[in-house]
Design a protein around this motif. Structure first.
Motif, short mmCIF file in Angstrom:
data_model
loop_
_atom_site.label_atom_id
_atom_site.label_comp_id
_atom_site.label_asym_id
_atom_site.label_seq_id
_atom_site.Cartn_x
_atom_site.Cartn_y
_atom_site.Cartn_z
N ASN A 171 0.99 -1.23 0.09
CA ASN A 171 0.12 -0.04 0.12
C ASN A 171 0.92 1.35 -0.25
N LYS A 173 2.29 3.25 2.14
CA LYS A 173 2.04 4.06 3.32
C LYS A 173 2.98 4.19 4.22
N HIS A 177 1.78 0.61 7.21
CA HIS A 177 2.38 0.01 5.92
C HIS A 177 1.99 -1.56 6.02
#
Length: 220
Positions: A171, A173, A177
């Protein structure tokens, strides 16, 4: 047993008279079958590589992280020796003879075609268009039905069935994550764009975000 293809590149190749390392894998994304393996003799420079058929690979042995390579010395001598980057590799791959089916269901080509014949083989364009590599897919954007879900960070291989089975979606992030695993049959679109492009899944963002984690799917 599902195996990370990225991890597989770090495993030992066994069974031959010489030591080799696995550098990349070529596959048919639609049929989800491995077609070719790019190997390099251990100790050689990274630019010197050989193209061998996927049917030359045995079943992965997860316990000792090894992958059998069944090729004779004669086949190795006849296999394309690749120098340089991807374009040189694809050009050599395109000279291979007609595809047949190997013992594990993977397409392969016998390594006996004369080099002069190979230069005039009209099937080169079909070969270039059909196969892609693991390296091509790592980093591809992945979209769900309602937005971007992340990027491909790996592909999983079902050794028992001899097929690529799942896409690992990172993803991306910083916080929260995660890497989630979704079946390849959920892939509805693959935009190639000369081995770039993106993946579109027939899933919602919520379904991707709640899909199994890598640690729950991959053999340790």
């Amino acid at each position: 047993m599902l195996i990370s293809l990225s991890d597989l590149l770090t495993w030992r190749l066994t069974g031959g008279e010489r030591d080799f390392v696995l550098q990349d894998l070529l596959f048919d994304p639609d049929g989800r079958k491995l077609a070719w393996a790019i190997v390099a003799p251990a100790g050689f420079t990274a630019a010197e590589r050989l193209l061998v058929t996927a049917s030359s690979l045995g079943l992965p042995e997860a316990e000792d992280r090894s992958l059998p390579l069944y090729v004779t010395e004669e086949e190795l001598q006849r296999a394309p020796h690749m120098l340089g980057g991807r374009e040189e590799m694809l050009a050599l791959m395109a000279t291979m003879p007609p595809m047949v089916v190997g013992p594990f269901g993977s397409p392969y080509a016998p390594l006996h075609l004369d080099a002069q014949e190979a230069q005039t083989d009209p099937r080169w364009q079909a070969a270039l268009e059909r196969y892609e590599s693991l390296a091509d897919w790592i980093g591809k954007p992945v979209f769900a039905r309602d937005g971007e879900a992340g990027r491909v960070s790996d592909l999983l291989y079902d050794a028992a069935r001899g097929r690529l089975s799942h896409i690992v979606v990172d993803n991306g992030k910083f916080f929260h994550h995660e890497r989630r695993v979704v079946p390849m049959f959920e892939m509805v679109t693959h935009a190639d764009e000369a081995h770039g492009g993106h993946i579109v899944l027939d899933l919602s963002l919520v379904q991707v975000e709640t899909a199994p984690k890598v640690a729950d799917m991959v053999a340790a």
